[in-house]
Design a protein around this motif. Structure first.
Motif, PDB file in Angstrom:
ATOM      1  N   THR A  35       1.017  -1.167  -0.034  1.00  0.00           N
ATOM      2  CA  THR A  35      -0.018  -0.106   0.010  1.00  0.00           C
ATOM      3  C   THR A  35       0.819   1.151  -0.056  1.00  0.00           C
ATOM      4  OG1 THR A  35      -1.762  -1.117   1.304  1.00  0.00           O
ATOM      5  CG2 THR A  35      -1.805   1.199   1.406  1.00  0.00           C
ATOM      6  N   LYS A  36       0.528   2.143  -1.003  1.00  0.00           N
ATOM      7  CA  LYS A  36       1.602   3.014  -0.982  1.00  0.00           C
ATOM      8  C   LYS A  36       0.944   4.664  -0.570  1.00  0.00           C
ATOM      9  CE  LYS A  36       4.165   0.210  -3.017  1.00  0.00           C
ATOM     10  NZ  LYS A  36       5.212  -0.363  -2.227  1.00  0.00           N
ATOM     11  N   ILE A  37       1.780   5.555  -0.349  1.00  0.00           N
ATOM     12  CA  ILE A  37       1.442   6.840   0.215  1.00  0.00           C
ATOM     13  C   ILE A  37       1.947   7.875  -0.805  1.00  0.00           C
ATOM     14  CG2 ILE A  37       1.844   8.655   1.723  1.00  0.00           C
ATOM     15  CD1 ILE A  37       1.819   6.245   3.774  1.00  0.00           C
ATOM     16  N   GLY A  38       1.224   8.535  -1.570  1.00  0.00           N
ATOM     17  CA  GLY A  38       1.400   9.581  -2.647  1.00  0.00           C
ATOM     18  C   GLY A  38       1.233  10.964  -2.175  1.00  0.00           C
ATOM     19  N   CYS A  39       0.450  11.111  -1.231  1.00  0.00           N
ATOM     20  CA  CYS A  39       0.085  12.452  -0.694  1.00  0.00           C
ATOM     21  C   CYS A  39      -0.619  12.581   0.745  1.00  0.00           C
ATOM     22  CB  CYS A  39      -1.219  13.017  -1.617  1.00  0.00           C
ATOM     23  SG  CYS A  39      -2.683  11.826  -1.369  1.00  0.00           S
ATOM     24  N   ASN A  40      -0.953  11.523   1.253  1.00  0.00           N
ATOM     25  CA  ASN A  40      -1.446  11.444   2.645  1.00  0.00           C
ATOM     26  C   ASN A  40      -2.708  12.528   2.742  1.00  0.00           C
ATOM     27  OD1 ASN A  40      -0.671   9.608   4.420  1.00  0.00           O
ATOM     28  ND2 ASN A  40       1.228  10.634   4.952  1.00  0.00           N
ATOM     29  N   ALA A  41      -3.457  12.843   1.622  1.00  0.00           N
ATOM     30  CA  ALA A  41      -4.286  13.698   1.645  1.00  0.00           C
ATOM     31  C   ALA A  41      -5.875  13.207   0.789  1.00  0.00           C
ATOM     32  CB  ALA A  41      -3.838  15.140   1.079  1.00  0.00           C
ATOM     33  N   GLY A  42      -5.728  12.252   0.389  1.00  0.00           N
ATOM     34  CA  GLY A  42      -6.937  11.726  -0.351  1.00  0.00           C
ATOM     35  C   GLY A  42      -7.061  12.145  -1.438  1.00  0.00           C
ATOM     36  N   ASP A  43      -5.884  12.594  -2.155  1.00  0.00           N
ATOM     37  CA  ASP A  43      -5.692  13.188  -3.648  1.00  0.00           C
ATOM     38  C   ASP A  43      -5.245  12.111  -4.607  1.00  0.00           C
ATOM     39  OD1 ASP A  43      -6.467  15.579  -2.765  1.00  0.00           O
ATOM     40  OD2 ASP A  43      -4.600  16.000  -2.364  1.00  0.00           O
ATOM     41  N   CYS A  44      -4.558  11.026  -4.294  1.00  0.00           N
ATOM     42  CA  CYS A  44      -3.977  10.292  -5.311  1.00  0.00           C
ATOM     43  C   CYS A  44      -4.472   8.764  -5.467  1.00  0.00           C
ATOM     44  CB  CYS A  44      -2.447  10.253  -5.267  1.00  0.00           C
ATOM     45  SG  CYS A  44      -1.580   9.165  -3.821  1.00  0.00           S
ATOM     46  N   GLY A  45      -5.053   8.362  -4.447  1.00  0.00           N
ATOM     47  CA  GLY A  45      -5.471   6.910  -4.341  1.00  0.00           C
ATOM     48  C   GLY A  45      -4.404   5.847  -4.573  1.00  0.00           C
ATOM     49  N   ALA A  46      -3.131   6.244  -4.151  1.00  0.00           N
ATOM     50  CA  ALA A  46      -2.126   5.382  -4.191  1.00  0.00           C
ATOM     51  C   ALA A  46      -2.353   4.512  -2.998  1.00  0.00           C
ATOM     52  CB  ALA A  46      -0.741   6.016  -4.173  1.00  0.00           C
ATOM     53  N   CYS A  47      -3.056   4.976  -2.029  1.00  0.00           N
ATOM     54  CA  CYS A  47      -3.181   3.978  -0.727  1.00  0.00           C
ATOM     55  C   CYS A  47      -4.438   3.316  -0.698  1.00  0.00           C
ATOM     56  CB  CYS A  47      -3.213   4.911   0.574  1.00  0.00           C
ATOM     57  SG  CYS A  47      -4.392   6.413   0.604  1.00  0.00           S
ATOM     58  N   THR A  48      -5.289   3.054  -1.751  1.00  0.00           N
ATOM     59  CA  THR A  48      -6.573   2.294  -1.923  1.00  0.00           C
ATOM     60  C   THR A  48      -6.204   1.046  -1.599  1.00  0.00           C
ATOM     61  OG1 THR A  48      -7.219   3.817  -3.769  1.00  0.00           O
ATOM     62  CG2 THR A  48      -8.487   1.734  -3.305  1.00  0.00           C
ATOM     63  N   ILE A  56     -11.381   2.392  -0.359  1.00  0.00           N
ATOM     64  CA  ILE A  56     -11.153   3.528   0.587  1.00  0.00           C
ATOM     65  C   ILE A  56      -9.719   3.975   0.345  1.00  0.00           C
ATOM     66  CG2 ILE A  56     -13.095   3.122   2.237  1.00  0.00           C
ATOM     67  CD1 ILE A  56      -9.748   2.304   3.405  1.00  0.00           C
ATOM     68  N   CYS A  57      -9.579   5.169   0.979  1.00  0.00           N
ATOM     69  CA  CYS A  57      -8.082   5.824   0.878  1.00  0.00           C
ATOM     70  C   CYS A  57      -7.394   5.331   2.135  1.00  0.00           C
ATOM     71  CB  CYS A  57      -8.052   7.024   0.664  1.00  0.00           C
ATOM     72  SG  CYS A  57      -8.169   7.584  -1.212  1.00  0.00           S
ATOM     73  N   ALA A  58      -6.674   4.791   2.512  1.00  0.00           N
ATOM     74  CA  ALA A  58      -6.131   4.120   3.813  1.00  0.00           C
ATOM     75  C   ALA A  58      -5.552   5.330   4.432  1.00  0.00           C
ATOM     76  CB  ALA A  58      -5.242   2.911   3.628  1.00  0.00           C
ATOM     77  N   CYS A  59      -4.979   6.464   3.783  1.00  0.00           N
ATOM     78  CA  CYS A  59      -4.504   7.428   4.265  1.00  0.00           C
ATOM     79  C   CYS A  59      -5.816   8.404   5.106  1.00  0.00           C
ATOM     80  CB  CYS A  59      -3.763   8.325   3.448  1.00  0.00           C
ATOM     81  SG  CYS A  59      -4.547   9.269   2.133  1.00  0.00           S
ATOM     82  N   LEU A  60      -6.898   8.255   4.700  1.00  0.00           N
ATOM     83  CA  LEU A  60      -7.919   8.979   5.442  1.00  0.00           C
ATOM     84  C   LEU A  60      -8.720   8.309   6.246  1.00  0.00           C
ATOM     85  CD1 LEU A  60      -9.222  10.873   2.146  1.00  0.00           C
ATOM     86  CD2 LEU A  60      -7.535  11.461   3.782  1.00  0.00           C
TER      87      LEU A  60
HETATM   88  S1  FES Z   1      -1.995   8.535  -0.191  1.00  0.00           S
HETATM   89 FE1  FES Z   1      -2.855   9.707  -1.775  1.00  0.00          FE
HETATM   90  S2  FES Z   1      -4.918   9.222  -1.378  1.00  0.00           S
HETATM   91 FE2  FES Z   1      -4.013   8.428   0.316  1.00  0.00          FE
END
Ligand code: FES
Ligand code: FES
Length: 913
Positions: A35-48, A56-60
């Motif tokens: 599970t990747k982190i690209g933004c930690n803000a719900g914008d990139c979806g890398a953490c889906t 869901i976005c796991a960062c949110l």
């Molecule tokens: S890390 Fe970008 S949406 Fe979660």
């Protein structure tokens, strides 16, 4: 809290804070770094991930919200250790390039397919709409999801790897979550580092004592300042242009510049607010924009360049003024482009550790050997004391050619003798790393009455920001390309790189050529209109052909495929123009338009030696290894080079192993930039493999065209009825590699320096292309929807057609962003919700037409495709907007407000209803 949850079917319990992000729980506490982190803000979806079956976005999502629930991550998609059907489809279709978005894409697609096993394209776009991909242009991802149950993988026969649609040799790890990107690995005892950055575009500063801070925060192990840099506190691409400090020395020259670094445990360095630090700022009026930098009395960014002009590139041939005076038609225009952010989904990350008197750096990079040499200077040690271990790279596009966090983690680890790691936040990555140069361009183009180009007069100022970075490369490449892929007898082209107090601009897919094409290719359409000649016909009339000389005086002997590209586009050009004309006869606020643009691109560095060296080894057990220093940043170099290697050896592709990037184990292959790895490193691989083959044949006492069988020890060699053996066990093995035979190959493309008029041979070969963009413009809103792109590219030879198409589609998507939406504004668009990149819904159908005009120097005729893919897209879209509306946009991005303003100014704006 005691968090109990089910992850990938297994019960897990974690002691954690209730507010901790689920993404961090998965990655840091459970070790599931798929599970990747690209933004930690719900914008990139890398953490889906899937939470109780829904994406869901796991960062949110907090740990508390996940209590008692069931999570599925990418690691849970494999079936009994093997790739699942969806993963296989991604591999087969080339849907993963760098792979950093791939786990998120797979999870979003899994969610969809569980609900709807046979979705249509719209459903795929909706379901995957929250996950950003910067590499692929999404088309192959859509193909993979639509055709999960497609056919099997292609396994090429011996000698037939080149040209085959081979799956990525490093693809499986990207699909299972096993790939180790830069934030995925670090020693357990690593300290964390956080850079503290200037909030001002230009400011002097003084540092006070940190003693009180260190007393208050025992977890703060060290504060690094410029005074701590052991060697030279300067780095930069060119030996004479090292002007960027690792940590600023009393003056910050752009917002986001690092002034010090905190090293300690993660919680401590995050807890220390920047406001609590003893930094006294004296804000100064910044120099913003090239006009301000060139104004009389403007403050000099650097003492050595009092006029703020870093470098001027020029080209002159013929007599431009006379040609313009005598021309049947002349067009002129002024153009502006913006800072563009690379927006790779992987922010910069990595760790450093000291091993005796050596330092090891694991980080994302496009250029391991240059990093090695630069870090040696910064640490004041020898290059051979530095070992670069490139991580998998989650997208680069030029943005990971410059050093970022490496000098800081290396210095900290060197001084503390402890491993130190760092992961940039998304805003930090965007604020502090390089961008595409904004350009201000003036150009005139002249032609005779038959539409033959007689002159190009071109002047461009590129905003290179606070430090040199790749400014000289842009200033020297642009004049060569200013006259486009056409025969023009009179050319005057000047390009300057100019310092400002803005984010350093560096390398970004095209080195100034995309900005140049925005001006020249839209002007060509104006010229065609003025002369009453069809735009495609005008380009055909002027296209460079074999035997023609370029504006630098270089005669192109072969591999000049522009005419073939234009011919290939002609049927679509004619039918699309006719369809648009039919549509536009109707009423309504929508107008359709069809535009065309062409390009050429010199492969490799401009007029510079840029060699690559490759080695291929054979060990006692008959195992073959390609040792490649060429970093795969998602563009597919690993697979392409292995295909070339296999065919040059006459070996099955599956028998080859790959060792890549590690500067202790591979030779210098140069940078993954300038679209050079297929052409240059590919030629080096071919030579290395042929060398090894020659050695084996010699030991067998046979020559070509013998057949070598690689299947363990001994190696067998057959020529007609003559069968021989080479006993590998009888040969001495290298202490370093264990290999008993090693083939080596080096290739340095033949170029010459350019004289003061820019005359010479800047590149050994050029890629050519032309693209058609079809758009729908809303006259009321000013919105532009690109509905289809047809892209014809002369790649010399498509070593792997699937990967070539992937590069074209990804380049088109980035070109679309450049044309319509992307504008980086320091302090305002430092995240992925204010800075927009194309989503899966923005990228239209892209038809790729592969033209093969083989280059005699290229491996099996191949040239390059990475940058050429992007160059024609933006001007083709601008030309299509004009075709739809009659309005010419001279500034990109052509956002809807700019298009709307232009329509209103031309009296063409309409209102809905
Ligand atoms: S890390 Fe970008 S949406 Fe979660
Ligand atoms: S493959 Fe999607 S971001 Fe690289």
């Amino acid at each position: 809290m005691r968090l109990a949850l089910t992850v990938n079917g297994r019960a897990s319990v974690v002691e954690t804070a209730p507010a901790r992000r689920l993404a961090d729980v998965l990655r840091e506490d459970l070790g599931l770094t798929g599970t990747k982190i690209g933004c930690n803000a719900g914008d990139c979806g890398a953490c889906t991930v899937l939470l109780d079956g829904a994406q869901i976005c796991a960062c949110l999502v907090s740990a508390a919200q996940a209590q008692g629930r069931s999570i599925l991550t990418v690691e849970g998609l494999t079936e009994s250790g093997a790739l699942g059907a969806l993963q296989k489809a991604f591999l087969r279709h080339g849907a993963a390039q760098c792979g950093i978005c791939t786990p998120g894409m797979l999870m979003a697609a899994s969610d969809l397919l569980a609900r709807r096993p046979h979705p249509d394209e719209t459903a795929v776009q909706e379901a995957l709409g929250g996950v950003l991909c910067r590499c692929t242009g999404y088309r192959k991802i859509i193909d993979a999801v639509l055709h999960v149950a497609g056919g099997g993988d292609a396994t090429p026969a011996v000698g037939a790897a080149v040209g085959a649609r081979v799956a990525k040799v490093d693809g499986a790890a990207k699909l299972t979550g096993n790939e180790r990107f830069a934030a995925d690995d670090a020693p357990g005892d690593a300290l964390w580092l956080r850079a503290v950055r200037s909030p001002h575009a230009r400011a002097r500063f003084t540092l006070g004592s940190f003693a009180a801070l260190q007393a208050r925060y025992p977890g703060l192990v060290r504060v690094l300042t410029a005074a701590d840099i052991p060697g030279q506190n300067r780095f930069g691409i060119y030996p004479t242009g090292k002007d960027q400090p690792a940590l600023a020395e009393g003056e910050a020259r752009f917002r986001g510049e690092a002034v010090l670094a905190l090293v300690g445990d993660a919680a401590t360095i995050e807890a220390i607010s920047d406001d609590a630090l003893p930094i006294a700022w004296e804000e100064l009026p910044p120099v913003i924009g090239t006009a301000a930098a060139l104004a009389p009395g403007a403050p000099a960014l650097h003492r050595e360049k009092p006029d703020n002009v870093l470098v001027t590139g020029r080209l002159a041939c013929g007599d431009v003024e006379s040609a313009i005076a005598g021309a049947a038609a002349v067009v002129a225009g002024e153009y502006r482009t913006a800072f563009v952010e690379h927006a790779y989904i992987e922010p910069e990350a990595g760790y450093a550790r000291r091993v005796g008197d050596r330092i090891e750096i694991f980080a994302c990079t496009q250029t391991p050997y240059m990093d090695r040499d630069e870090l040696a200077l910064i640490l004041g040690i020898r290059p051979d004391q530095v070992r670069i271990l490139p991580s998998a790279v989650g997208g680069g596009f030029g943005g990971k050619l410059d050093l970022s966090l490496q000098p800081l983690i290396a210095t900290a680890a060197w001084l503390l003798c402890r491993p130190v790691r760092c992961v940039y936040t998304r805003p930090e990555s965007m604020a502090s790393t390089t961008k595409r140069h904004p350009a201000s361009i003036r150009a005139r183009i002249a032609a005779d009455a038959e539409g033959r180009l007689t002159a190009v007069d071109f002047h461009a100022d590129f905003n290179t920001g606070a430090y040199a970075s790749w400014g000289p490369t842009v200033a020297n490449r642009v004049p060569v390309h200013a006259s486009g892929p056409y025969r023009v007898p009179n050319v005057r082209a000047v390009a300057r790189a100019i310092y400002t107090n803005e984010t350093p601009a560096g390398a970004f897919r095209g080195f100034g050529v995309p900005q140049t094409a925005v001006a020249t290719e839209t002007l060509l359409d104006e010229l065609a209109e003025k002369l009453g000649i069809d735009p495609l016909e005008l380009r055909l009339r002027n296209a460079l052909r074999p035997g023609h000389a370029t504006a630098t005086g270089q005669v192109l002997a072969a591999s000049v495929g522009l005419v073939s590209c234009l011919d290939a586009l002609k049927p679509r050009w004619q039918s699309a123009r006719a369809e648009a004309a039919r549509f536009n006869r109707g009423k309504g606020v929508l107008r359709h338009g069809v535009g065309l643009a062409a390009m050429w691109y010199g492969i490799g560095n401009t007029s510079m030696s840029n060699p690559s060296t490759m080695r291929v080894g054979l060990d006692r057990d008959g195992a073959l290894t390609l040792y490649s220093g060429a970093v795969d940043i998602g563009q597919g170099a690993n697979t392409i080079l292995m295909q070339i290697c296999a065919d040059a050896l006459g070996a099955p592709l599956a028998r080859l192993r790959l060792i890549t990037g590690d500067t202790d184990r591979t030779a210098d292959a140069g940078k993954s930039s300038a679209s050079r790895q297929t052409f240059i490193s590919g030629a080096a691989v071919k030579r290395a493999a042929e060398d090894l083959r020659r050695q084996i044949l010699a030991r067998a006492g046979l020559g070509e065209p013998a057949e070598i069988r690689f299947g363990g020890n001994p190696v067998t060699v057959r020529q007609g009825g003559d069968l021989r053996w080479v006993d590998l066990a009888a040969l001495p093995a290298s202490n370093e590699t264990g290999d008993v035979l090693t083939g080596s190959g080096t290739f340095d493309p033949p170029t010459t320096p350019l004289d003061e008029d820019g005359q010479g041979v800047p590149y050994a070969t050029y890629a050519f292309a032309a693209q058609i963009a079809e758009v729908a413009v809303d006259l009321g809103l000013g919105t532009v929807k690109v509905t289809r792109v047809t892209a014809a590219h002369d790649v010399g030879r498509a070593i792997n057609p699937t990967q070539v198409e992937g590069q074209i589609q990804g380049g088109v998507a980035q070109g679309l962003g450049l044309a319509l939406m992307e504008e980086y504004i320091p302090g305002r668009t430092e995240n992925l919700h204010d800075y927009l990149i194309p989503t899966i819904g923005d990228v239209p159908e892209i038809e790729c037409l592969l033209i093969e005009a083989p280059d005699p120097l290229g491996p099996y005729g191949a040239k390059g495709i990475g940058e050429p893919a992007l160059v024609p897209t933006a001007p083709a879209i601008l030309n299509a907007i004009h075709h739809a509306t009659g309005v010419r946009l001279r500034q990109v991005p052509a956002t809807h407000d700019r298009v709307r303003a232009a329509l209103l100014a031309a009296g063409k704006g309409e209102t809905h209803g």
